[in-house]
Design a protein around this motif. Structure first.
Motif, PDB file in Angstrom:
ATOM      1  N   GLN A   5       1.881   9.547   2.664  1.00  0.00           N
ATOM      2  CA  GLN A   5       3.188   9.274   2.066  1.00  0.00           C
ATOM      3  C   GLN A   5       3.154   9.188   0.540  1.00  0.00           C
ATOM      4  OE1 GLN A   5       4.643   5.728   3.910  1.00  0.00           O
ATOM      5  NE2 GLN A   5       4.581   6.588   5.951  1.00  0.00           N
ATOM      6  N   MET A  32       6.025  -5.821   8.786  1.00  0.00           N
ATOM      7  CA  MET A  32       5.742  -4.660   7.943  1.00  0.00           C
ATOM      8  C   MET A  32       7.056  -3.992   7.562  1.00  0.00           C
ATOM      9  SD  MET A  32       2.419  -3.235   9.967  1.00  0.00           S
ATOM     10  CE  MET A  32       2.101  -1.912   8.848  1.00  0.00           C
ATOM     11  N   GLN A  62      14.422   0.946  12.825  1.00  0.00           N
ATOM     12  CA  GLN A  62      14.409   2.097  11.928  1.00  0.00           C
ATOM     13  C   GLN A  62      15.763   2.197  11.244  1.00  0.00           C
ATOM     14  OE1 GLN A  62      13.003   5.188  14.677  1.00  0.00           O
ATOM     15  NE2 GLN A  62      11.039   5.050  13.618  1.00  0.00           N
ATOM     16  N   GLY A 119       6.112   7.108  -0.689  1.00  0.00           N
ATOM     17  CA  GLY A 119       6.107   6.192   0.447  1.00  0.00           C
ATOM     18  C   GLY A 119       5.315   4.934   0.166  1.00  0.00           C
ATOM     19  N   TRP A 120       5.736   3.840   0.765  1.00  0.00           N
ATOM     20  CA  TRP A 120       5.063   2.563   0.591  1.00  0.00           C
ATOM     21  C   TRP A 120       5.156   1.751   1.874  1.00  0.00           C
ATOM     22  CZ3 TRP A 120       8.657  -1.127   1.580  1.00  0.00           C
ATOM     23  CH2 TRP A 120       9.982  -0.812   1.326  1.00  0.00           C
ATOM     24  N   GLU A 121       4.285   0.764   1.963  1.00  0.00           N
ATOM     25  CA  GLU A 121       4.249  -0.136   3.111  1.00  0.00           C
ATOM     26  C   GLU A 121       3.933  -1.537   2.593  1.00  0.00           C
ATOM     27  OE1 GLU A 121       2.519   1.238   6.980  1.00  0.00           O
ATOM     28  OE2 GLU A 121       1.004  -0.240   6.415  1.00  0.00           O
ATOM     29  N   ARG A 153       8.546  -0.600   5.648  1.00  0.00           N
ATOM     30  CA  ARG A 153       8.132   0.742   5.209  1.00  0.00           C
ATOM     31  C   ARG A 153       9.309   1.449   4.563  1.00  0.00           C
ATOM     32  NH1 ARG A 153       6.181   0.846  10.557  1.00  0.00           N
ATOM     33  NH2 ARG A 153       3.991   0.301  10.621  1.00  0.00           N
ATOM     34  N   PRO A 189       0.299   4.561   1.930  1.00  0.00           N
ATOM     35  CA  PRO A 189      -0.532   5.336   2.854  1.00  0.00           C
ATOM     36  C   PRO A 189      -0.686   6.780   2.395  1.00  0.00           C
ATOM     37  CG  PRO A 189       1.050   4.007   4.062  1.00  0.00           C
ATOM     38  CD  PRO A 189       1.412   3.915   2.603  1.00  0.00           C
ATOM     39  N   THR A 209       0.838  -1.200   0.000  1.00  0.00           N
ATOM     40  CA  THR A 209       0.000   0.000   0.000  1.00  0.00           C
ATOM     41  C   THR A 209       0.872   1.248   0.000  1.00  0.00           C
ATOM     42  OG1 THR A 209      -0.119   0.026   2.418  1.00  0.00           O
ATOM     43  CG2 THR A 209      -1.886  -1.125   1.255  1.00  0.00           C
ATOM     44  N   THR A 222       3.179  -5.332   3.797  1.00  0.00           N
ATOM     45  CA  THR A 222       2.789  -6.127   4.952  1.00  0.00           C
ATOM     46  C   THR A 222       2.820  -7.602   4.570  1.00  0.00           C
ATOM     47  OG1 THR A 222       1.350  -4.343   5.736  1.00  0.00           O
ATOM     48  CG2 THR A 222       0.981  -6.531   6.669  1.00  0.00           C
ATOM     49  N   GLU A 250       9.054  -3.607  10.955  1.00  0.00           N
ATOM     50  CA  GLU A 250       8.287  -3.803  12.183  1.00  0.00           C
ATOM     51  C   GLU A 250       7.826  -5.250  12.224  1.00  0.00           C
ATOM     52  OE1 GLU A 250       5.290  -0.777  13.243  1.00  0.00           O
ATOM     53  OE2 GLU A 250       3.914  -2.467  13.445  1.00  0.00           O
TER      54      GLU A 250
END
Length: 75
Positions: free
Chosen positions: A15, A40, A64, A20-22, A42, A12, A10, A24, A52
């Motif tokens: 972002q 996850m 991070q 930006g992307w995520e 990111r 978000p 996705t 999962t 994460e």
């Protein structure tokens, strides 16, 4: 990857403009799912910013990632 995980990619809303992307990942294997609920990843563009890991017992590990500063060149 899709063989072992349910995969969701996705972007978000906050972002989207920065690329930006995520990603999962939810384990398909019951034994792994009993230990890890989801992973996850990111980032933005080609850069990975965070990993994460959410364990089945609710514990969370967040890593991070940031770029190291360029070393100064000595002459």
């Amino acid at each position: 990857l899709r063989r072992h995980y349910e995969v969701s990619l996705t972007a978000p809303a906050p972002q989207v403009q920065t690329g930006g992307w995520e990603l999962t990942l939810v384990p398909r294997d019951r034994a792994l799912l009993d230990a890890v609920s989801r992973v996850m990843l990111r980032g933005a563009g080609t850069e990975l910013a965070a990993v994460e890991i959410v364990e089945a017992n609710g514990d969370l590990t967040l890593m991070q990632i940031s770029a190291l500063p360029n070393p100064s060149v000595r002459k």
